[in-house]
Design a protein around this motif. Structure first.
Motif, PDB file in Angstrom:
ATOM      1  N   ARG A  23       0.800  -1.227   0.000  1.00 44.76           N
ATOM      2  CA  ARG A  23       0.000   0.000   0.000  1.00 44.76           C
ATOM      3  C   ARG A  23       0.838   1.286   0.000  1.00 44.76           C
ATOM      4  N   HIS A  24       2.097   1.190  -0.368  1.00 38.58           N
ATOM      5  CA  HIS A  24       2.954   2.370  -0.373  1.00 38.58           C
ATOM      6  C   HIS A  24       3.578   2.556  -1.753  1.00 38.58           C
ATOM      7  N   GLN A  25       4.592   3.388  -1.863  1.00 36.25           N
ATOM      8  CA  GLN A  25       5.177   3.718  -3.157  1.00 36.25           C
ATOM      9  C   GLN A  25       6.427   2.894  -3.445  1.00 36.25           C
ATOM     10  N   ALA A  26       6.539   2.463  -4.692  1.00 36.42           N
ATOM     11  CA  ALA A  26       7.756   1.828  -5.191  1.00 36.42           C
ATOM     12  C   ALA A  26       8.247   2.661  -6.361  1.00 36.42           C
ATOM     13  N   SER A  27       9.552   2.894  -6.413  1.00 39.04           N
ATOM     14  CA  SER A  27      10.104   3.708  -7.490  1.00 39.04           C
ATOM     15  C   SER A  27      11.527   3.285  -7.797  1.00 39.04           C
ATOM     16  N   PHE A  28      11.998   3.702  -8.958  1.00 35.70           N
ATOM     17  CA  PHE A  28      13.390   3.488  -9.335  1.00 35.70           C
ATOM     18  C   PHE A  28      14.220   4.653  -8.805  1.00 35.70           C
ATOM     19  N   ASN A  29      15.435   4.352  -8.382  1.00 34.42           N
ATOM     20  CA  ASN A  29      16.365   5.390  -7.949  1.00 34.42           C
ATOM     21  C   ASN A  29      17.700   5.154  -8.646  1.00 34.42           C
ATOM     22  N   PRO A  30      18.012   5.931  -9.689  1.00 33.74           N
ATOM     23  CA  PRO A  30      19.263   5.713 -10.425  1.00 33.74           C
ATOM     24  C   PRO A  30      20.518   6.086  -9.631  1.00 33.74           C
ATOM     25  N   ARG A  31      20.349   6.745  -8.474  1.00 29.60           N
ATOM     26  CA  ARG A  31      21.514   7.101  -7.661  1.00 29.60           C
ATOM     27  C   ARG A  31      22.046   5.924  -6.847  1.00 29.60           C
ATOM     28  N   LEU A  32      21.277   4.844  -6.743  1.00 28.81           N
ATOM     29  CA  LEU A  32      21.756   3.676  -6.004  1.00 28.81           C
ATOM     30  C   LEU A  32      22.927   3.066  -6.764  1.00 28.81           C
ATOM     31  N   ARG A  33      24.003   2.765  -6.072  1.00 26.95           N
ATOM     32  CA  ARG A  33      25.200   2.225  -6.722  1.00 26.95           C
ATOM     33  C   ARG A  33      25.544   0.816  -6.242  1.00 26.95           C
ATOM     34  N   THR A  34      25.552   0.621  -4.943  1.00 25.91           N
ATOM     35  CA  THR A  34      26.050  -0.639  -4.397  1.00 25.91           C
ATOM     36  C   THR A  34      24.946  -1.554  -3.908  1.00 25.91           C
ATOM     37  N   THR A  35      23.706  -1.136  -4.051  1.00 24.18           N
ATOM     38  CA  THR A  35      22.606  -1.944  -3.534  1.00 24.18           C
ATOM     39  C   THR A  35      21.558  -2.143  -4.617  1.00 24.18           C
ATOM     40  N   GLY A  36      20.842  -3.239  -4.533  1.00 20.52           N
ATOM     41  CA  GLY A  36      19.788  -3.527  -5.505  1.00 20.52           C
ATOM     42  C   GLY A  36      18.497  -2.792  -5.196  1.00 20.52           C
TER      43      GLY A  36
END
Length: 155
Positions: A23-36
């Motif tokens: 029931r919350h938000q899921a989004s892409f974050n292109p700033r993530l580098r070392t984590t999935g």
């Protein structure tokens, strides 16, 4: 794939694998580098690394989503949601989520020297290797009770 498609995908995985809606938000974050991906405890939102999708495809990202949903559902249920908790490990295995994400190609592993500091006894020369910096005035040599001197290891 954009954020709205990811949102629908996470909601579908949550219902299919956990039987509980997301029931919350899921989004892409292109700033993530070392984590999935990552789960936020305060907002309960989930972020996914888009580079994982581009590099490894939907199967790997689905495992990452299941991992983050394990944090999500256990946290909201008031149960052990941390990586070290047995409930988290059991649920992750049950839904076939990934414990660790794949390393992205071209990203060098960050390796540090195992020891960055060395304490040397002034009297007998005994060396004590340390990963963290310590105040040598608070310690004495275990062999001769001599004064210790701190040295930084270059690397």
């Amino acid at each position: 794939m954009d954020d709205t498609q990811l949102q629908a995908w996470v909601e579908e995985i949550s219902l299919r694998s956990f039987g509980v809606p997301f029931r919350h938000q899921a989004s892409f974050n292109p700033r993530l580098r070392t984590t999935g991906g990552r789960y936020f405890l305060k907002s309960h939102n989930i972020e996914i690394n888009p580079a994982q999708l581009q590099t490894y495809g939907t199967d790997e990202v689905e495992k990452i989503i299941k991992h983050e949903l394990c944090h999500y559902h256990l946290h909201l249920a008031g149960r052990g949601y941390k990586h070290r908790d047995p409930e988290f490990k059991a649920l992750l295995q049950k839904v076939e989520g990934s414990r660790y994400c794949q390393t992205l190609p071209g990203k060098a592993q960050r390796r540090t020297l195992p020891y960055r500091y060395k304490l040397i006894c002034v009297q007998c020369g005994t060396e004590y290797m340390r990963k963290r910096k310590v105040d040598p005035a608070r310690y004495r040599c275990g062999r001769c009770s001599g004064v210790l001197k701190l040295h930084t290891i270059k690397g």
